[in-house]
Design an enzyme around this catalytic site. Structure first.
Site, PDB file in Angstrom:
ATOM      1  N   SER A  98      11.505   0.331   7.849  1.00 10.65           N
ATOM      2  CA  SER A  98      10.940  -0.956   7.450  1.00 10.65           C
ATOM      3  C   SER A  98      12.042  -1.989   7.567  1.00 10.65           C
ATOM      4  O   SER A  98      13.221  -1.660   7.391  1.00 10.65           O
ATOM      5  CB  SER A  98      10.453  -0.855   5.998  1.00 10.65           C
ATOM      6  N   ARG A  99      11.657  -3.233   7.863  1.00 10.80           N
ATOM      7  CA  ARG A  99      12.694  -4.252   8.039  1.00 10.80           C
ATOM      8  C   ARG A  99      13.366  -4.585   6.708  1.00 10.80           C
ATOM      9  O   ARG A  99      14.568  -4.815   6.643  1.00 10.80           O
ATOM     10  CB  ARG A  99      12.080  -5.511   8.652  1.00 10.80           C
ATOM     11  N   ILE A 109       0.825  -1.219   0.000  1.00  4.64           N
ATOM     12  CA  ILE A 109       0.000   0.000   0.000  1.00  4.64           C
ATOM     13  C   ILE A 109       0.859   1.269   0.000  1.00  4.64           C
ATOM     14  O   ILE A 109       0.456   2.292  -0.556  1.00  4.64           O
ATOM     15  CB  ILE A 109      -1.026  -0.004   1.165  1.00  4.64           C
ATOM     16  N   ASP A 131     -10.841  -7.797   5.951  1.00  2.00           N
ATOM     17  CA  ASP A 131      -9.857  -6.766   5.580  1.00  2.00           C
ATOM     18  C   ASP A 131     -10.436  -5.879   4.476  1.00  2.00           C
ATOM     19  O   ASP A 131     -10.490  -4.651   4.640  1.00  2.00           O
ATOM     20  CB  ASP A 131      -8.499  -7.374   5.186  1.00  2.00           C
ATOM     21  N   LYS A 191      -5.770   1.624   7.525  1.00  2.00           N
ATOM     22  CA  LYS A 191      -6.931   0.867   7.977  1.00  2.00           C
ATOM     23  C   LYS A 191      -6.580  -0.617   8.024  1.00  2.00           C
ATOM     24  O   LYS A 191      -5.734  -1.046   7.232  1.00  2.00           O
ATOM     25  CB  LYS A 191      -8.160   1.110   7.097  1.00  2.00           C
TER      26      LYS A 191
END
Ligand code: NAP
Length: 309
Positions: free
Chosen positions: A38-39, A16, A170, A92
């Site tokens: 972020s990993r 996203i 979702d 969300k």
């Protein structure tokens, strides 16, 4: 707060972020993207960090963060950001439980920063027109049909099938974010949830709501729909039959299209976030998440055929 661009960090660089957040931010003068955490994922031409803690330490000028990891992992990151007095944009669904988001609301208020529970589908182009139409007439009944192909939209997303990933809710919560904005307040009267025998989250759900004045609203969610996809809300009203289709992008009354325009959901979300940051308020509507919690609480569990990607 001044009107200079909000210095923003983005956390959880995945689908996203690439599809929507980065393109929306690239055109938005209200923001300057100054870091990402972020990993594995990286944002080009931006300092990247492996964790939100490392990002907050290294970039103290950050004013706000967008948290885009799956919902099961959002709370700890949100707590860390709010405690560091950063404004927080939650993708969300805003969390994996209702009460954890309530806790974040209180923490935002205690730290004098803003919390935004973003509901992108609420910003689909025909949603406000549907709300205006429905509030101008008497509704007799309504139906939500949200049916899509999970293989097409959620390939290799193991988190979505795990507890707290919500399964078919979702996408279903997107429908609920529209329904709770355009229909009268409602609550679930019965629900059945279909769980594949090898999965911890439902692949389909069949839900009956009613409003306090007895109006029936049904919701059908299904992740096994191939071919044309359905993201529709229908209402039978005294002023005609309404179809809000395409996930909120097109409105028709008695078959005549009355509103249709290209979507700009994420630019609108960031506009709203800038508005609340500058106004010093929060915007956290938990109604869609509460309905999902209620469906899991009240719903009968059916075990259905195993699902393989
Ligand atoms: P995704 O690509 O599977 O996940 C986003 C990123 O979160 C991953 O790339 C990963 O980055 C990080 N992440 C994954 N597991 C994590 C963990 N255990 N701990 C910390 N970070 C983790 O998912 P997505 O499709 O972008 O969805 C993310 C959120 O956006 C969900 O809440 C979803 O409902 C919402 N959303 C998605 C869409 C869509 O079309 N996909 C549309 C609207 C909203 P690293 O491995 O680099 O840490």
């Amino acid at each position: 707060m001044s009107s200079s661009p909000i210095k923003l960090g983005i956390v959880g660089v995945g689908k996203i972020v690439r599809d929507q957040h980065l393109p929306a931010l690239a055109k938005d003068h209200d923001y300057r993207l100054v870091a990402a955490a972020s990993r594995h994922g990286k944002v080009e031409d931006t300092p990247n960090f492996p964790t939100i803690e490392a990002m907050l330490d290294a970039v103290p000028e950050l004013e706000a963060v967008s948290l885009c990891m799956p919902p099961q992992f959002r709370y700890d990151a949100a707590r860390t950001a709010l405690a560091a007095k950063k404004h927080v944009f939650l993708e969300k669904p805003p969390g994996a439980t209702v009460s954890e988001v309530e806790d974040l609301k209180a923490l935002a208020a205690a730290n004098g920063v803003c919390l935004f529970a973003s509901w992108h589908s609420r910003y689909a182009p025909a949603v406000e027109a549907a709300r205006a139409f429905l509030s101008s007439t008497t509704i007799r009944s309504a139906a939500i049909n949200w049916k899509e192909d999970v293989r097409r939209w959620h390939p290799n997303q193991e988190w979505i099938w795990a507890p707290g990933g919500f399964g078919v809710f979702d996408p279903g919560i997107n429908a609920l974010s529209i329904a709770t904005h355009v229909l009268p307040p409602m609550f679930i009267s019965s629900a059945e949830l279909d769980f594949p025998e090898n999965r911890a989250a439902p692949i389909a759900a069949h839900i009956a709501f009613r409003t306090s004045n007895g109006l029936p609203v049904t919701m059908e969610l299904d992740w096994r729909q191939t071919g044309p996809q359905s993201w529709d809300i229908l209402a039978d009203t005294e002023a005609g039959s309404m179809v809000l289709s395409g996930g909120g992008s097109k409105l028709a009354i008695d078959g005549r299209v009355v509103h249709e325009e290209p979507e700009a959901e994420y630019p609108m979300l960031y506009k709203r976030f800038a508005e609340i940051v500058r106004a010093g308020t929060s915007d956290v509507d938990l109604a869609p998440l509460q309905h999902v919690a209620d469906a899991f609480m009240l719903g009968k569990r059916n075990v259905v055929e195993a699902f393989f990607d």
